[in-house]
Design an enzyme around this catalytic site. Structure first.
Site, short mmCIF file in Angstrom:
data_model
loop_
_atom_site.label_atom_id
_atom_site.label_comp_id
_atom_site.label_asym_id
_atom_site.label_seq_id
_atom_site.Cartn_x
_atom_site.Cartn_y
_atom_site.Cartn_z
N HIS A 17 -22.36 -50.63 -10.68
CA HIS A 17 -23.60 -50.70 -11.45
C HIS A 17 -24.80 -50.87 -10.51
O HIS A 17 -25.82 -50.20 -10.67
CB HIS A 17 -23.59 -51.90 -12.41
CG HIS A 17 -22.57 -51.85 -13.50
ND1 HIS A 17 -21.73 -52.90 -13.78
CD2 HIS A 17 -22.26 -50.88 -14.41
CE1 HIS A 17 -20.96 -52.59 -14.81
NE2 HIS A 17 -21.26 -51.37 -15.21
N LYS A 41 -16.16 -54.07 -28.18
CA LYS A 41 -15.30 -55.03 -27.49
C LYS A 41 -16.04 -56.36 -27.38
O LYS A 41 -17.23 -56.38 -27.12
CB LYS A 41 -14.95 -54.58 -26.07
CG LYS A 41 -15.00 -53.11 -25.81
CD LYS A 41 -14.85 -52.81 -24.32
CE LYS A 41 -15.93 -51.89 -23.80
NZ LYS A 41 -15.87 -51.44 -22.47
N ARG A 90 -18.24 -41.86 -13.22
CA ARG A 90 -17.23 -42.18 -12.22
C ARG A 90 -16.23 -41.05 -12.04
O ARG A 90 -16.02 -40.56 -10.95
CB ARG A 90 -16.45 -43.44 -12.64
CG ARG A 90 -17.16 -44.69 -12.29
CD ARG A 90 -16.59 -45.85 -13.04
NE ARG A 90 -16.87 -45.73 -14.46
CZ ARG A 90 -16.75 -46.70 -15.33
NH1 ARG A 90 -16.31 -47.86 -14.92
NH2 ARG A 90 -17.05 -46.53 -16.58
N SER A 128 -15.96 -52.98 -14.88
CA SER A 128 -16.01 -54.41 -15.20
C SER A 128 -14.64 -54.92 -15.63
O SER A 128 -14.25 -56.03 -15.29
CB SER A 128 -17.02 -54.66 -16.33
OG SER A 128 -18.30 -54.26 -15.94
P1 ADP Z 1 -17.78 -50.47 -17.74
O1 ADP Z 1 -17.34 -49.08 -18.08
O2 ADP Z 1 -17.49 -50.85 -16.32
O3 ADP Z 1 -17.43 -51.53 -18.74
P2 ADP Z 1 -20.59 -50.48 -18.66
O4 ADP Z 1 -20.41 -50.19 -20.10
O5 ADP Z 1 -21.24 -51.74 -18.32
O6 ADP Z 1 -19.31 -50.39 -17.74
O7 ADP Z 1 -21.30 -49.24 -17.96
C1 ADP Z 1 -22.65 -49.03 -17.96
C2 ADP Z 1 -22.94 -47.73 -17.23
O8 ADP Z 1 -22.58 -47.85 -15.87
C3 ADP Z 1 -22.20 -46.50 -17.73
O9 ADP Z 1 -23.09 -45.40 -17.64
C4 ADP Z 1 -21.06 -46.37 -16.76
O10 ADP Z 1 -20.63 -45.01 -16.66
C5 ADP Z 1 -21.71 -46.81 -15.48
N1 ADP Z 1 -20.77 -47.33 -14.48
C6 ADP Z 1 -19.89 -48.32 -14.61
N2 ADP Z 1 -19.18 -48.52 -13.47
C7 ADP Z 1 -19.65 -47.60 -12.59
C8 ADP Z 1 -19.31 -47.27 -11.23
N3 ADP Z 1 -18.33 -47.90 -10.58
N4 ADP Z 1 -19.99 -46.27 -10.65
C9 ADP Z 1 -20.95 -45.61 -11.34
N5 ADP Z 1 -21.31 -45.86 -12.60
C10 ADP Z 1 -20.66 -46.84 -13.23
#
Ligand code: ADP
Length: 160
Positions: A17, A41, A90, A128
């Site tokens: 992130h 969730k 990703r 996460s």
């Molecule tokens: P997660 O899928 O890890 O629970 P979130 O819902 O918090 O994550 O994701 C928020 C945004 O960050 C989304 O657009 C997700 O694709 C992106 N994101 C999460 N992890 C990564 C990563 N390792 N690299 C690039 N983008 C990411």
């Protein structure tokens, strides 16, 4: 002014992130990291904890702020006077869902553009939920989360 919104659950924020935040903050005049409130969730960290961990992490990035939203993302984007939603990608597995969301959001609000940023290859496996799983099992989360919040995350697992 070009304003972008980077939405997510950030439960908790990871280095993946943070990388997206740093890179998109260089492309836009202002970036708002927007923590989703009503998520299907149940999050491990409370809204205030998630926002606090992001704030600690982005300290020093002067054009980045943290906020949260409750209803439709496109309504939040409009209320902020922003034009762009940033999403991190990703792997191919992210693509289908994000493709659908981007098209739906465009249907709801044609003036808002979704822009995708590819992950840095070293974070392509990082989520996460992986961080939580490793921390819960007593593994090392060094290099997975910003060093400044590593202990905060480990402390949470000591309490639950
Ligand atoms: P997660 O899928 O890890 O629970 P979130 O819902 O918090 O994550 O994701 C928020 C945004 O960050 C989304 O657009 C997700 O694709 C992106 N994101 C999460 N992890 C990564 C990563 N390792 N690299 C690039 N983008 C990411």
């Amino acid at each position: 002014m070009r304003i972008a919104i980077y939405p997510g659950s950030f439960d908790p924020i990871t280095n993946g992130h943070l990388d997206i935040i740093q890179r998109s903050s260089q492309v836009f005049d202002k970036l708002t990291v927007a923590v989703v409130k009503n998520h299907s969730k149940k999050p491990l960290f409370t809204m205030e904890e998630r926002k606090g961990l992001i704030r600690k992490t982005i300290n020093g990035l002067s054009n980045v702020e943290v906020d949260h939203f409750d209803g439709l993302l496109v309504d939040f984007v409009s209320a902020k006077g922003a034009q762009v939603i940033i999403k991190g990608l990703r792997a191919m597995s992210d693509f289908e869902y994000e493709f659908q969301m981007a098209l739906l959001n465009r249907k709801l609000q044609p003036n808002v553009e979704t822009m995708f940023m590819m992950t840095n290859h070293q974070y392509s496996y990082l989520s996460s939920s992986m961080v939580k799983e490793i921390a819960a099992l007593g593994g090392s989360i060094t290099d997975l989360v910003p060093e400044i919040i590593r202990q905060d995350i480990l402390d949470k697992f000591r309490k639950v």
